[in-house]
Design a protein around this motif. Sequence first.
Motif, short mmCIF file in Angstrom:
data_model
loop_
_atom_site.label_atom_id
_atom_site.label_comp_id
_atom_site.label_asym_id
_atom_site.label_seq_id
_atom_site.Cartn_x
_atom_site.Cartn_y
_atom_site.Cartn_z
N LEU A 43 17.07 28.95 80.18
CA LEU A 43 17.14 29.72 81.42
C LEU A 43 17.69 31.12 81.17
CD1 LEU A 43 18.30 27.19 84.14
CD2 LEU A 43 16.22 28.57 84.13
N LEU A 44 18.73 31.19 80.35
CA LEU A 44 19.35 32.50 80.08
C LEU A 44 18.39 33.42 79.31
CD1 LEU A 44 22.99 31.39 79.19
CD2 LEU A 44 22.27 32.77 81.15
N LEU A 45 17.69 32.84 78.34
CA LEU A 45 16.74 33.65 77.56
C LEU A 45 15.58 34.12 78.44
CD1 LEU A 45 16.62 31.67 74.18
CD2 LEU A 45 17.55 33.94 74.54
N LEU A 46 15.14 33.22 79.36
CA LEU A 46 14.06 33.61 80.28
C LEU A 46 14.53 34.71 81.22
CD1 LEU A 46 12.07 30.53 81.62
CD2 LEU A 46 11.17 32.66 80.72
N CYS B 260 14.30 38.09 79.91
CA CYS B 260 12.94 38.66 79.97
C CYS B 260 12.66 39.24 81.35
CB CYS B 260 11.90 37.57 79.70
SG CYS B 260 11.96 36.91 78.07
N PHE B 261 12.99 38.44 82.39
CA PHE B 261 12.62 38.85 83.75
C PHE B 261 13.43 40.05 84.24
CE2 PHE B 261 10.74 34.55 83.93
CZ PHE B 261 9.48 34.91 84.36
N ARG B 262 14.51 40.38 83.52
CA ARG B 262 15.28 41.55 83.95
C ARG B 262 14.63 42.85 83.51
NH1 ARG B 262 20.99 39.89 81.89
NH2 ARG B 262 21.15 42.12 81.55
N ARG B 263 13.58 42.75 82.68
CA ARG B 263 12.94 43.97 82.18
C ARG B 263 11.68 44.30 82.98
NH1 ARG B 263 15.37 41.64 77.38
NH2 ARG B 263 16.57 43.28 76.39
N PRO B 264 11.57 45.53 83.48
CA PRO B 264 10.40 45.87 84.30
C PRO B 264 9.09 45.74 83.55
CG PRO B 264 11.91 47.75 84.09
CD PRO B 264 12.52 46.63 83.35
N GLY B 265 9.12 46.06 82.25
CA GLY B 265 7.90 45.96 81.43
C GLY B 265 7.34 44.56 81.43
N TYR B 266 8.23 43.58 81.49
CA TYR B 266 7.81 42.19 81.47
C TYR B 266 7.05 41.84 82.75
CZ TYR B 266 7.94 37.31 80.22
OH TYR B 266 7.57 36.05 79.89
N TRP B 267 7.58 42.30 83.87
CA TRP B 267 6.90 42.08 85.17
C TRP B 267 5.53 42.76 85.16
CZ3 TRP B 267 8.19 38.58 88.56
CH2 TRP B 267 9.51 38.12 88.59
N PHE B 268 5.51 43.90 84.52
CA PHE B 268 4.27 44.68 84.44
C PHE B 268 3.19 43.86 83.73
CE2 PHE B 268 1.74 47.97 82.16
CZ PHE B 268 1.22 48.60 83.28
N ILE B 269 3.60 43.25 82.61
CA ILE B 269 2.59 42.49 81.84
C ILE B 269 2.18 41.21 82.57
CG2 ILE B 269 3.96 40.97 80.30
CD1 ILE B 269 2.22 42.26 78.04
N LEU B 270 3.14 40.61 83.29
CA LEU B 270 2.80 39.42 84.08
C LEU B 270 1.78 39.76 85.17
CD1 LEU B 270 6.11 37.43 84.63
CD2 LEU B 270 4.17 36.83 83.21
N ALA B 271 1.98 40.91 85.79
CA ALA B 271 1.05 41.33 86.85
C ALA B 271 -0.29 41.75 86.24
CB ALA B 271 1.64 42.49 87.63
N ALA B 272 -0.23 42.23 84.99
CA ALA B 272 -1.46 42.74 84.37
C ALA B 272 -2.49 41.65 84.13
CB ALA B 272 -1.12 43.43 83.05
#
Lengths: 341, 406
Positions: free
Chosen positions: A9-12, A15-27
């Motif tokens: 959970l902590l490692l995940l 990841c989710f705290r980084r905007p770039g990660y959200w960007f790739i998920l939406a991509a």
Amino acid sequence: MNRFSRWCLLLLKRCFRRPGYWFILAAAPLLTLALLSAAREGSRLVTVALVLTDPRDPAAVLTRDSLARSSGAVRVLEFDAPDSARDAVADGTADAAWILGSLEEELRAYAETGWTDPVIRVVEREDNPLLMLARERLYAALFPALSHAEFDALMGKRFGVTDETILRERYDFGADLCSMVLFEDLSGGEREESAYLLSPVRGLLALLVLLTGLASALYAIGDDRRETFLWLSRPGRTFVPLLSHILAELPTAAAALLSLWAAGLTRGAAGECLLMLAYCAACAVLSEVLRRLLRTEERLAAVIPAVLLISLALSPIFADLGLPLRGILPTDWYLRAAMLL
Amino acid sequence: MGYRYLRMQLKRALGTAVHLLGVALLLALSVVLAGAGLANRDRENREPMTIAVTGAVEDRYLQKGLGLIRALDSSRFSLRFVPMEEETARRAVRSGEAVGYIRVPEGFTDAVRLGDRLPVTYVCGSADVSAVLAREIAEAVAVLQAETENAIYGVQRYAWETDPESDWYGESMRLFDRYLADLLDRSSLFAVEIIGVSRSLSLAGGMFFGLLLLTLMLWHIGAAPFFNRRSGELGAVLRGAGVPWWVQVGAEYLVFLLMSAAGAAFLPLLGAAALRVLGQPVKELRDLLPAEAAGIFLRSLPAILPVSAMSFFLYTAFPGAVGSAMALFLNAAAQGYAAGCLYPSSFLPEAVRRIGDILPAGAALRWLSACVTGEDAGAWIPVLLWTAVCLALSVFLRSRGREAAP
């Protein structure tokens, strides 16, 4: 187990705290949606500028109608004059111009004597296999008129029949051309003409998952620099980066699978999920190997474009070139395995 | 102050020069290796594509149809038909040994003899362009076969009805021979005029420049150290000292542009090497003198303006090595697809082509095309427009406090 879940959970969460990660998920869904709508638009491989210099010529009209009806690789744009069609070829609006003259008369002469000057003028910027193939389509469109002419010539010569009504009655066998060949894909579904526009979706999404793994390796190098996990035991320090790569890849993989499902490109839920899990593990291992080999963010960032470009070129994403060395790439394994599902 | 900032950025860029050269070399190596592999495969592996035939394969009418397909195979698209069981054929298609298979239904022969039609089914394997081409040939053959049958049965019926003692079979075979001769001689029906590279690039030329542009966009991912070592606080301090945001952005962009130009100077060399191993398939660049090649290269340099400005904007909008790498990859994939760097743009739907044409990569490709063909006087407008828009957005983000941080 509890401790392991908390680590995950902590490692995940990292990841989710980084905007770039959200960007790739939406991509992932956005990329699929864009390719899906592109494929729905429909497309052809070759665009042809068609000109009928005599619009009342029955053979020319028959050929034009046959081309317009065809749902194949050739898109036909009709032009009024040969010069404007030629300009369209020069501009790149069309790949070729087909200029049809008085076909009826010329085909009749061809059928009777077996020799004639060319009946169709073709203007091209270059001759390539696609344009050669398009000419086969043109020949197929011209063929009914040519066949009528050959039939009429033989009936006239051998049986003295010249009456148009008798000739048409004898010739028109009532063939339903469309039903002669049916097209299916391996799952038994109907294959769309523009399916080739959707074929790179799985490969591009697989590249996104690989990129997430490589990005996680970049984070891990940052962790090493900041000595974030120095307090862990040696096996722990080995295991945590690998786990973080896999955990970073899993949401992207889920987004990719959902996108594939929404695009109707999945082939069995269980098989897809297992395959994607194996692929995530392979990407995590590759990312970890590269992290350990390269050690600095600069070096790894330098290698990322090369890894992506090589994966793009060697894996069967846009075309299967069957090149050597492709076996070392996880994307190649994944895409080949997906074909077997 | 602005000039000193520019000098500082230049020094920072020089610090990453070795790194960037390494990225370019890696990219060059991968592209040349792929090109060499492709050329080698093309030379050694000229085996035709396999299409399996399942079902009533012994049918002689079917054999006639397959003969027609072979006669139609004038393009490089060579086919080989291999009879096999359907399950074996499915496995062959899945493993990539065959591109597809034809399922011939039972009773096909009888149906043909009675003048009925039972459709054959073509089962496609991969969904790539080869499937479209196979389908195209199959449809053309369907038309040819149906029309040939119409004529042959028409003659047979007439001869049989008017004089049952006549050589009706010989007459119909005479007509069939005539059709076969027509088929073999079909190229004489077309007068093909090649006007050469006119106001647009050839298929291979478009793909070549598209791939160079895609490589440049991916190469920009390697510039991450230049952006990520940038100090956010320094920007605010300089702003306080009277160096406006636009000067900072301008200086950084100028240096990034120089880096891109250095990369772009490298890419044509890589392209030339790739073309050499592929046997010069790009006719626009064939037989060029060194001075002509240098002229084309210098004229094409402005093509890097919009794509570099876009990458610069993405580095500003997505700070950090990971965010920027992801954003730049997605940018390269999306623009590369829509602008025709990955597929020839003529293969794409009209709407996608229009979108691709107005994107920075589309503007760059238009400029490159204009450089080679010497046409299209307005190609500079989208190049400058995109550069201005991306830089203005970067200035806006900076001024809103969106600082790049490592």
